[in-house]
Design a protein around this motif. Structure first.
Motif, PDB file in Angstrom:
ATOM      1  N   LYS A 116       5.790   5.049   4.938  1.00 42.35           N
ATOM      2  CA  LYS A 116       4.662   4.475   4.950  1.00 42.35           C
ATOM      3  C   LYS A 116       3.792   4.858   3.952  1.00 42.35           C
ATOM      4  O   LYS A 116       2.824   3.954   3.400  1.00 42.35           O
ATOM      5  N   ARG A 117       3.785   5.848   3.650  1.00 44.15           N
ATOM      6  CA  ARG A 117       2.807   6.353   2.706  1.00 44.15           C
ATOM      7  C   ARG A 117       3.253   5.985   1.181  1.00 44.15           C
ATOM      8  O   ARG A 117       2.328   5.438   0.284  1.00 44.15           O
ATOM      9  N   LEU A 118       4.594   5.917   0.934  1.00 46.70           N
ATOM     10  CA  LEU A 118       4.939   5.354  -0.360  1.00 46.70           C
ATOM     11  C   LEU A 118       4.656   3.955  -0.322  1.00 46.70           C
ATOM     12  O   LEU A 118       4.084   3.506  -1.470  1.00 46.70           O
ATOM     13  N   ARG A 119       4.638   3.047   0.724  1.00 48.94           N
ATOM     14  CA  ARG A 119       4.423   1.840   0.646  1.00 48.94           C
ATOM     15  C   ARG A 119       2.933   1.439   0.336  1.00 48.94           C
ATOM     16  O   ARG A 119       2.356   0.460  -0.366  1.00 48.94           O
ATOM     17  N   ARG A 120       2.034   2.425   1.215  1.00 49.46           N
ATOM     18  CA  ARG A 120       0.718   2.236   1.030  1.00 49.46           C
ATOM     19  C   ARG A 120       0.285   2.527  -0.626  1.00 49.46           C
ATOM     20  O   ARG A 120      -0.791   2.081  -1.243  1.00 49.46           O
ATOM     21  N   ASN A 121       1.256   3.286  -1.205  1.00 47.09           N
ATOM     22  CA  ASN A 121       0.887   3.719  -2.702  1.00 47.09           C
ATOM     23  C   ASN A 121       1.460   2.732  -3.746  1.00 47.09           C
ATOM     24  O   ASN A 121       1.935   3.072  -4.831  1.00 47.09           O
ATOM     25  N   LEU A 122       1.804   1.671  -3.179  1.00 44.20           N
ATOM     26  CA  LEU A 122       2.637   0.383  -3.993  1.00 44.20           C
ATOM     27  C   LEU A 122       3.934   0.855  -4.335  1.00 44.20           C
ATOM     28  O   LEU A 122       4.216   0.535  -5.333  1.00 44.20           O
ATOM     29  N   ASP A 123       4.509   1.683  -3.687  1.00 43.00           N
ATOM     30  CA  ASP A 123       5.907   2.359  -3.957  1.00 43.00           C
ATOM     31  C   ASP A 123       5.994   2.916  -5.365  1.00 43.00           C
ATOM     32  O   ASP A 123       6.875   2.965  -6.074  1.00 43.00           O
ATOM     33  N   VAL A 124       4.683   3.614  -5.550  1.00 40.18           N
ATOM     34  CA  VAL A 124       4.880   4.802  -6.699  1.00 40.18           C
ATOM     35  C   VAL A 124       4.972   5.741  -6.150  1.00 40.18           C
ATOM     36  O   VAL A 124       4.150   6.162  -5.060  1.00 40.18           O
ATOM     37  N   CYS A 125       5.637   6.890  -6.441  1.00 40.62           N
ATOM     38  CA  CYS A 125       5.674   8.230  -6.183  1.00 40.62           C
ATOM     39  C   CYS A 125       4.427   8.969  -6.379  1.00 40.62           C
ATOM     40  O   CYS A 125       3.929   9.189  -7.349  1.00 40.62           O
ATOM     41  N   PRO A 126       3.881   9.574  -5.085  1.00 43.40           N
ATOM     42  CA  PRO A 126       2.596  10.220  -5.388  1.00 43.40           C
ATOM     43  C   PRO A 126       2.655  11.563  -6.104  1.00 43.40           C
ATOM     44  O   PRO A 126       1.618  12.177  -6.460  1.00 43.40           O
ATOM     45  N   GLU A 127       3.983  12.149  -6.038  1.00 51.74           N
ATOM     46  CA  GLU A 127       4.024  13.292  -6.763  1.00 51.74           C
ATOM     47  C   GLU A 127       4.226  13.362  -8.145  1.00 51.74           C
ATOM     48  O   GLU A 127       3.852  14.081  -8.896  1.00 51.74           O
ATOM     49  N   CYS A 128       5.114  12.486  -8.600  1.00 49.18           N
ATOM     50  CA  CYS A 128       5.626  12.269 -10.059  1.00 49.18           C
ATOM     51  C   CYS A 128       5.240  11.029 -10.607  1.00 49.18           C
ATOM     52  O   CYS A 128       5.326  10.859 -12.123  1.00 49.18           O
ATOM     53  N   GLY A 129       4.725   9.978 -10.024  1.00 49.04           N
ATOM     54  CA  GLY A 129       4.145   8.749 -10.517  1.00 49.04           C
ATOM     55  C   GLY A 129       5.355   7.922 -10.962  1.00 49.04           C
ATOM     56  O   GLY A 129       5.315   6.790 -11.481  1.00 49.04           O
ATOM     57  N   GLU A 130       6.587   8.009 -10.267  1.00 52.38           N
ATOM     58  CA  GLU A 130       7.857   7.241 -10.591  1.00 52.38           C
ATOM     59  C   GLU A 130       7.567   5.776  -9.892  1.00 52.38           C
ATOM     60  O   GLU A 130       7.313   5.759  -8.708  1.00 52.38           O
ATOM     61  N   HIS A 131       7.751   4.834 -10.747  1.00 59.21           N
ATOM     62  CA  HIS A 131       7.680   3.265 -10.066  1.00 59.21           C
ATOM     63  C   HIS A 131       8.741   2.951  -9.507  1.00 59.21           C
ATOM     64  O   HIS A 131       9.826   2.687 -10.253  1.00 59.21           O
ATOM     65  N   ALA A 132       8.960   2.929  -8.215  1.00 60.47           N
ATOM     66  CA  ALA A 132      10.348   2.291  -7.749  1.00 60.47           C
ATOM     67  C   ALA A 132      10.353   0.673  -8.086  1.00 60.47           C
ATOM     68  O   ALA A 132       9.385   0.091  -8.160  1.00 60.47           O
ATOM     69  N   ARG A 133      11.660   0.389  -8.182  1.00 58.33           N
ATOM     70  CA  ARG A 133      11.681  -1.154  -8.235  1.00 58.33           C
ATOM     71  C   ARG A 133      11.271  -1.847  -6.998  1.00 58.33           C
ATOM     72  O   ARG A 133      11.490  -1.701  -5.856  1.00 58.33           O
ATOM     73  N   LEU A 134      10.883  -2.923  -7.227  1.00 55.75           N
ATOM     74  CA  LEU A 134      10.183  -3.822  -6.265  1.00 55.75           C
ATOM     75  C   LEU A 134      11.123  -5.147  -5.986  1.00 55.75           C
ATOM     76  O   LEU A 134      11.348  -5.616  -7.149  1.00 55.75           O
ATOM     77  N   GLY A 135      11.252  -5.888  -4.926  1.00 53.97           N
ATOM     78  CA  GLY A 135      11.909  -7.104  -4.887  1.00 53.97           C
ATOM     79  C   GLY A 135      10.555  -8.122  -4.842  1.00 53.97           C
ATOM     80  O   GLY A 135       9.582  -7.616  -4.970  1.00 53.97           O
ATOM     81  N   ALA A 136      11.176  -9.374  -5.172  1.00 53.44           N
ATOM     82  CA  ALA A 136      10.116 -10.395  -5.725  1.00 53.44           C
ATOM     83  C   ALA A 136       9.097 -10.681  -4.725  1.00 53.44           C
ATOM     84  O   ALA A 136       8.067 -10.793  -4.802  1.00 53.44           O
ATOM     85  N   PRO A 137       9.517 -10.663  -3.301  1.00 50.00           N
ATOM     86  CA  PRO A 137       8.462 -11.037  -2.201  1.00 50.00           C
ATOM     87  C   PRO A 137       7.444  -9.826  -2.218  1.00 50.00           C
ATOM     88  O   PRO A 137       6.240 -10.141  -2.115  1.00 50.00           O
ATOM     89  N   GLU A 138       7.929  -8.693  -2.359  1.00 52.76           N
ATOM     90  CA  GLU A 138       6.794  -7.570  -2.247  1.00 52.76           C
ATOM     91  C   GLU A 138       6.064  -7.485  -3.609  1.00 52.76           C
ATOM     92  O   GLU A 138       4.749  -7.510  -3.416  1.00 52.76           O
ATOM     93  N   ARG A 139       6.349  -7.898  -4.700  1.00 56.03           N
ATOM     94  CA  ARG A 139       5.785  -7.817  -5.896  1.00 56.03           C
ATOM     95  C   ARG A 139       4.677  -9.189  -6.030  1.00 56.03           C
ATOM     96  O   ARG A 139       3.495  -9.015  -6.338  1.00 56.03           O
ATOM     97  N   LEU A 140       4.985 -10.143  -5.263  1.00 52.27           N
ATOM     98  CA  LEU A 140       4.102 -11.414  -5.009  1.00 52.27           C
ATOM     99  C   LEU A 140       2.991 -10.749  -4.061  1.00 52.27           C
ATOM    100  O   LEU A 140       1.691 -11.234  -4.277  1.00 52.27           O
ATOM    101  N   ARG A 141       3.438 -10.167  -3.054  1.00 51.19           N
ATOM    102  CA  ARG A 141       2.093  -9.813  -2.076  1.00 51.19           C
ATOM    103  C   ARG A 141       0.957  -8.900  -2.524  1.00 51.19           C
ATOM    104  O   ARG A 141       0.101  -9.024  -2.482  1.00 51.19           O
ATOM    105  N   GLN A 142       1.692  -7.994  -3.732  1.00 48.05           N
ATOM    106  CA  GLN A 142       0.881  -7.106  -4.518  1.00 48.05           C
ATOM    107  C   GLN A 142      -0.098  -7.740  -5.410  1.00 48.05           C
ATOM    108  O   GLN A 142      -1.044  -7.538  -5.708  1.00 48.05           O
TER     109      GLN A 142
END
Length: 592
Positions: A25-51
């Motif tokens: 949940k914390r990762l999702r609130r951070n737009l799937d970006v790791c709060p520790e190292c800044g790694e940007h996880a891959r997003l599916g198209a539906p989630e990308r559109l929501r953002q």
């Protein structure tokens, strides 16, 4: 695994960058970006559109398409089975989701790719959906935003998937002509045919932090060169340092940057509102233009009929049937005539022109002015060689970015001088080296493809040997495409296809058959307009007779094109590539 253990696993995720265990949940609130190292996880198209889009503003565009298995491809698993599995695992119809929406109140059309669906590969359906989205943007006079995530063209659809690079590029060209903004957002990963077409030929190219982009993938480059790759090779920061993107943007800032760019575009258009609009090349509505083009193609006489398809080989002289793998080996034969051989035997008075005017003169591309039956033409072709020394000197016909830019310079010069362009295609593909990626190979190929879709002079392409992937297409977006009988044209080499889809490279002969890469196959698919028969044996057994036949075919196809007005040439060339894939009988701009 117990139910409790499964629930715990669903609550936590391990970062691919630093291996930290993260609360989902914390990762999702951070737009799937790791709060520790800044790694940007891959997003599916539906989630990308929501953002990205304003809540409640999204209107999905139709994703209803005919079932597509255009070449009946089978490896260890039939292609339709792979499609079914991808749809079940992602819940998507294809590897792209398209919609209209607003971003910060600004209306846009969006096409967002999803890497989870067969690696985000570009097939006929994906090309069709993105093209429809671009056409919707043109109809609504709104910007187009593309979010890319792809391993490249979809090899299970053979050369038809390669054609989608041109189909989407010409839709981008139409938006350019209309003065409408196009933006691509590169995400991880963006490679191959997507990188070498619409991902890099938009007005603005943004890269999300952590994205990687290139034409050839790192594994291929390491295998070919045997060298370790530079630190950070093909990453977003690498692309920025080498001038290949406009900016690198953190995910949390991406929406804001898009809003600012869209606002600037709206302000610019408002400032021009009091001035008469620039006339568009096509005066009628898009549907009326399509109907006009259909009528022009069907006309039995007159200039437009010059670009209607020639009879297939079955209607005239039927070439001897040869196994696909044998044809591949024939196309690669070291004695096979090269571009320089044809310049000496087919054309007269060739004057070679050198250089890209930016610092390089690629020996894999030969070009210049020549005469064909007394008519001046611009000839551009790949040059291989016959001996090992010649092959090495010409990089085995694999063009560098400087080679693609030299070809581009000569194409534009031909258009200014009113000269027809003849291209001779014989390459395993583009240069797979580190320096080629540093110099923007994907963008160089993309610009060639886009320019050829709008070049206001006749373009005639001939596949003389190997037509390998985007390196070949960069010279083959033409009014007419001819192919020598023992040439091949493919989205990927049989060895490359076998290495990916079969257990090992020894399955290359099977892959060659599955890819439908021979001249008769491609003529049936409409990728090639005419097969030029070779003498008994092959072209290298009787080069003089091969040259005679090629010269006759060039004249028969080029002379009618000279009577077609430039605007009509461009319209019909675009219509030719618009027809590839799943375009017939489908509502191109439908909204669910």
């Amino acid at each position: 695994m117990t139910a409790i253990a499964r629930r715990e696993e669903q609550l936590w995720s391990r970062c691919a960058g630093c291996a930290s265990l993260l609360y989902r949940k914390r990762l999702r609130r951070n737009l799937d970006v790791c709060p520790e190292c800044g790694e940007h996880a891959r997003l599916g198209a539906p989630e990308r559109l929501r953002q990205l889009v304003d809540p409640g503003s999204m209107r999905p565009l139709s994703d209803l398409l005919p079932e597509a298995d255009p070449i009946g491809f089978v490896d260890v698993l039939p292609y339709p089975h792979r499609l079914t599995a991808a749809r079940a695992s992602t819940g998507l119809a294809e590897a792209v989701v398209c919609a209209t929406a607003t971003i910060g109140g600004h209306p846009v059309a969006l096409a967002v790719m999803d890497f989870r669906f067969l690696g985000g590969s570009l097939g006929c359906a994906v090309g069709e959906l993105i093209t429809r989205t671009a056409e919707r943007a043109l109809d609504d006079r709104i910007p187009l935003v593309l979010v890319t995530a792809s391993g490249g063209a979809r090899m299970q659809e053979g050369a038809l998937s390669l054609m989608q690079m041109a189909t989407v590029s010409q839709a981008i060209a139409a938006l350019r002509e209309a003065g409408l903004l196009t933006v691509s957002v590169l995400t991880d990963p963006t490679y191959g045919g997507v990188a070498a077409s619409f991902a890099t030929n938009t007005d603005l190219v943004l890269a999300e932090s952590g994205a990687r982009m290139g034409f050839a993938g790192p594994r291929v480059i390491r295998q070919v060169t045997g060298r370790a790759l530079p630190e950070g090779f093909q990453t977003a920061d690498f692309l920025l340092r080498h001038g290949q993107v406009d900016m690198v943007v953190q995910r949390r800032s991406l929406r804001g940057r898009l809003v600012a760019l869209l606002a600037a575009t709206r302000a610019g258009r408002a400032a021009r509102a009091g001035h008469p609009p620039v006339p568009r090349q096509e005066p009628a509505s898009r549907r009326e233009r399509l109907a006009d083009d259909d009528a022009a193609l069907a006309r039995p006489a007159g200039p437009a009929a010059a670009v209607a398809p020639s009879p297939t080989p079955e209607a005239g002289q039927t070439p001897a049937v040869r196994d696909a793998w044998d044809t591949v080996r024939m196309a690669r034969h070291p004695a096979r005539p090269t571009t320089l051989d044809y310049l000496d035997s087919v054309f007269d008075g060739f004057v070679e022109l050198h250089g890209d005017r930016l610092g390089g003169d690629c020996p894999a591309i030969v070009g210049g002015v020549a005469r064909l039956a007394g008519r001046h033409v611009m000839v551009i072709g790949h040059q291989k060689g016959h001996t090992t020394a010649e092959l090495v000197a010409h990089n085995f016909g694999m063009a560098s970015p400087a080679g693609h830019r030299k070809a581009l310079r000569l194409m534009r010069l031909a258009a200014r001088l009113g000269l027809p362009v003849v291209t001779l295609v014989d390459t395993p593909g583009a240069d797979p080296g580190v320096s080629a990626e540093e110099q923007g190979q994907a963008a160089a190929i993309a610009e060639n493809i886009l320019t050829l879709t709008v070049l206001p002079t006749p373009v005639l392409a001939v596949i003389t040997g190997e037509g390998g992937s985007g390196g070949a297409l960069a010279l083959a977006v033409a009014d007419r495409v001819l192919m020598l009988e023992n040439a091949v044209y493919s989205v990927i080499s049989p060895e490359g296809c076998a290495a990916i889809l079969w257990p090992d490279r020894s399955a290359a002969p099977q892959a060659a058959r599955a890819l439908r890469l021979t001249a008769p196959d491609l003529c049936r698919l409409g990728v090639v307009d005419e097969v030029v028969p070779e003498p008994s044996g092959a072209a290298h057994d009787d080069p003089a007779e091969t040259a005679h036949r090629l010269r006759a075919a060039l004249l028969a196809n080029l002379l009618p094109l000279l009577d077609v007005p430039p605007a009509m040439l461009v319209r019909l060339r675009r219509q030719r590539f618009r027809r590839f894939g799943t375009t017939r009988g489908v509502n191109r701009a439908g909204v669910r």
